[in-house]
Every structure is written in C-alpha cells, then in structure tokens.
Motif scaffolding. Sequence first.
Motif, PDB file in Angstrom:
ATOM      1  N   GLU A 102      26.711 -33.031-113.313  1.00 28.90           N
ATOM      2  CA  GLU A 102      27.750 -33.370-112.344  1.00 28.90           C
ATOM      3  C   GLU A 102      27.432 -34.690-111.639  1.00 28.90           C
ATOM      4  OE1 GLU A 102      29.855 -31.599-108.301  1.00 28.90           O
ATOM      5  OE2 GLU A 102      28.318 -30.421-109.318  1.00 28.90           O
ATOM      6  N   GLY A 103      26.183 -34.849-111.199  1.00 30.30           N
ATOM      7  CA  GLY A 103      25.787 -36.071-110.499  1.00 30.30           C
ATOM      8  C   GLY A 103      25.888 -37.295-111.387  1.00 30.30           C
ATOM      9  N   LYS A 104      25.393 -37.190-112.604  1.00 30.43           N
ATOM     10  CA  LYS A 104      25.437 -38.320-113.548  1.00 30.43           C
ATOM     11  C   LYS A 104      26.878 -38.660-113.902  1.00 30.43           C
ATOM     12  CE  LYS A 104      23.464 -41.350-116.211  1.00 30.43           C
ATOM     13  NZ  LYS A 104      22.809 -42.526-115.653  1.00 30.43           N
ATOM     14  N   SER A 105      27.712 -37.644-114.101  1.00 29.67           N
ATOM     15  CA  SER A 105      29.123 -37.876-114.427  1.00 29.67           C
ATOM     16  C   SER A 105      29.837 -38.572-113.280  1.00 29.67           C
ATOM     17  CB  SER A 105      29.826 -36.551-114.738  1.00 29.67           C
ATOM     18  OG  SER A 105      29.231 -35.915-115.842  1.00 29.67           O
ATOM     19  N   THR A 106      29.595 -38.121-112.064  1.00 24.65           N
ATOM     20  CA  THR A 106      30.203 -38.742-110.883  1.00 24.65           C
ATOM     21  C   THR A 106      29.779 -40.196-110.771  1.00 24.65           C
ATOM     22  OG1 THR A 106      30.248 -36.619-109.733  1.00 24.65           O
ATOM     23  CG2 THR A 106      30.413 -38.602-108.374  1.00 24.65           C
ATOM     24  N   GLU A 107      28.502 -40.455-110.984  1.00 23.84           N
ATOM     25  CA  GLU A 107      27.990 -41.827-110.899  1.00 23.84           C
ATOM     26  C   GLU A 107      28.642 -42.716-111.961  1.00 23.84           C
ATOM     27  OE1 GLU A 107      25.310 -44.675-109.087  1.00 23.84           O
ATOM     28  OE2 GLU A 107      26.186 -42.792-108.463  1.00 23.84           O
ATOM     29  N   MET A 108      28.791 -42.203-113.172  1.00 21.33           N
ATOM     30  CA  MET A 108      29.407 -42.990-114.252  1.00 21.33           C
ATOM     31  C   MET A 108      30.886 -43.258-113.968  1.00 21.33           C
ATOM     32  SD  MET A 108      27.540 -41.230-117.532  1.00 21.33           S
ATOM     33  CE  MET A 108      28.355 -42.239-118.763  1.00 21.33           C
ATOM     34  N   ILE A 109      31.585 -42.267-113.445  1.00 19.47           N
ATOM     35  CA  ILE A 109      32.995 -42.452-113.088  1.00 19.47           C
ATOM     36  C   ILE A 109      33.125 -43.498-111.987  1.00 19.47           C
ATOM     37  CG2 ILE A 109      35.001 -41.335-112.009  1.00 19.47           C
ATOM     38  CD1 ILE A 109      34.136 -38.762-113.540  1.00 19.47           C
ATOM     39  N   MET A 110      32.286 -43.387-110.947  1.00 17.26           N
ATOM     40  CA  MET A 110      32.336 -44.352-109.843  1.00 17.26           C
ATOM     41  C   MET A 110      32.017 -45.766-110.329  1.00 17.26           C
ATOM     42  SD  MET A 110      33.503 -43.066-107.153  1.00 17.26           S
ATOM     43  CE  MET A 110      33.194 -44.482-106.129  1.00 17.26           C
ATOM     44  N   GLU A 111      31.076 -45.877-111.238  1.00 20.24           N
ATOM     45  CA  GLU A 111      30.723 -47.195-111.776  1.00 20.24           C
ATOM     46  C   GLU A 111      31.912 -47.806-112.514  1.00 20.24           C
ATOM     47  OE1 GLU A 111      27.106 -49.389-114.168  1.00 20.24           O
ATOM     48  OE2 GLU A 111      27.253 -47.203-114.234  1.00 20.24           O
ATOM     49  N   ALA A 112      32.630 -46.989-113.282  1.00 20.72           N
ATOM     50  CA  ALA A 112      33.801 -47.483-114.014  1.00 20.72           C
ATOM     51  C   ALA A 112      34.937 -47.837-113.060  1.00 20.72           C
ATOM     52  CB  ALA A 112      34.260 -46.442-115.028  1.00 20.72           C
ATOM     53  N   VAL A 113      35.210 -46.965-112.100  1.00 21.76           N
ATOM     54  CA  VAL A 113      36.299 -47.186-111.149  1.00 21.76           C
ATOM     55  C   VAL A 113      36.025 -48.405-110.261  1.00 21.76           C
ATOM     56  CG1 VAL A 113      37.460 -46.199-109.121  1.00 21.76           C
ATOM     57  CG2 VAL A 113      37.056 -44.784-111.131  1.00 21.76           C
ATOM     58  N   ALA A 114      34.783 -48.560-109.832  1.00 23.80           N
ATOM     59  CA  ALA A 114      34.415 -49.655-108.929  1.00 23.80           C
ATOM     60  C   ALA A 114      34.051 -50.929-109.686  1.00 23.80           C
ATOM     61  CB  ALA A 114      33.248 -49.222-108.047  1.00 23.80           C
ATOM     62  N   ASP A 115      34.225 -50.907-110.982  1.00 23.86           N
ATOM     63  CA  ASP A 115      33.909 -52.069-111.819  1.00 23.86           C
ATOM     64  C   ASP A 115      32.475 -52.545-111.594  1.00 23.86           C
ATOM     65  OD1 ASP A 115      34.579 -53.909-113.806  1.00 23.86           O
ATOM     66  OD2 ASP A 115      35.222 -55.422-112.337  1.00 23.86           O
ATOM     67  N   GLY A 116      31.573 -51.581-111.443  1.00 19.93           N
ATOM     68  CA  GLY A 116      30.153 -51.893-111.305  1.00 19.93           C
ATOM     69  C   GLY A 116      29.729 -52.379-109.934  1.00 19.93           C
ATOM     70  N   ASP A 117      30.645 -52.378-108.962  1.00 17.97           N
ATOM     71  CA  ASP A 117      30.321 -52.839-107.605  1.00 17.97           C
ATOM     72  C   ASP A 117      29.276 -51.903-106.993  1.00 17.97           C
ATOM     73  OD1 ASP A 117      30.223 -53.590-104.917  1.00 17.97           O
ATOM     74  OD2 ASP A 117      32.375 -54.005-104.826  1.00 17.97           O
TER      75      ASP A 117
END
Length: 180
Positions: A102-117
């Motif tokens: 769950e944590g890794k998935s959330t982090e990957m989604i946030m990275e994609a949504v935030a364009d790596g910000d």
Amino acid sequence: MQEGGSFGEFSREQVELFAVDHLIMVEINCNEEALTMDFVFPTTNVGNTGYGDEKQLGITGTESVMQIVREIILEFNWEEDALGRSKQSYRTAHESLGKSLEGKSTEMIMEAVADGDQRFLSIDVDTVNAVTLEDAENAVMSQLMPSDIELSISGDFVVNDILDMILKYLGTIPADANSQ
C-alpha cells in the motif's frame, strides 16, 4: 518538536511530568500547509494537592495547556538529541514504504501525479540526514508567528474564562516573537 519537549528552564522530564500530572496528551504534526498542535485535556481542576479539608485545587487542564502553548512559542529549547530521534522516526517511516504494498503503491501514484515533484513525496533518507538543527528551528518557528496563529477550541468551557486565559497566556506574547 514532539521529540524535544523542553522549554525555558524546564527539562523534557519536567515537562512530561507536568503533562502527566495535568492529564494532558499532545500530538504535534506538520504537513505541507500547517503545523498542528492537538491537545486533549480535562477542563476541570487537575494537579490537586492534599486530601479532605487540606485539599487545594490545582489549575484547570485548560490553563495548563495555555501555559504549554505559550512556552512552546516563546521558550522552546532546540536539542540535537531530539532532532536525532525525529530523524530516526522519519528514516524508519521512509524505509517502511518500500516494505508495504500500500505504501509503495501510494508513493508511486503520488510520484506520477506530481510529475516527480519532491515536495509531494515522502522525505527520503538523504534529505532527512541533511536537515540541521538550525534548519528545523527556522522552518518550525517561522510557522509560529503570533500574528499568524489560529486557535480552535472545542469542549465544555465557560467562554469568558477561555477568553481571559487566551488573553493572559497568548495575547501577551510579543508580536515580533519568532521573527528572527
């Protein structure tokens, strides 16, 4: 701040004993938008001394919290060992992300949504390790400017009593406190 807990002339242990004696629980959290201090406490007299006819009432839990908030704003002691405990907590949280689906998935989604910000991602170990005591103090105390503080109180209170305590403990904080 949560890992520190000493202010003015009072040690961390003395502050913890004061909080326990007055039945106060506190949680300090920080996110992208705000620094939040959440206090849970009784509104009745606490810290009473003596028994029977010798009993003397202590101050209310409300007044105890007002005293603590004032001391945090004016007299908080920044300590290297507290920063070390806090850094360890952040490192552990970051490392646990890779071990949780769950944590890794959330982090990957946030990275994609935030364009790596990086501002929107969990703090990595290198960033945590780079934080100095001065960095932490400047970041936190810049959020504790008296003119910018918002206070929300809910519970079983006498409104005029609360207003008097706010004026006594918070209203007398100099406007330029923490402006350095």
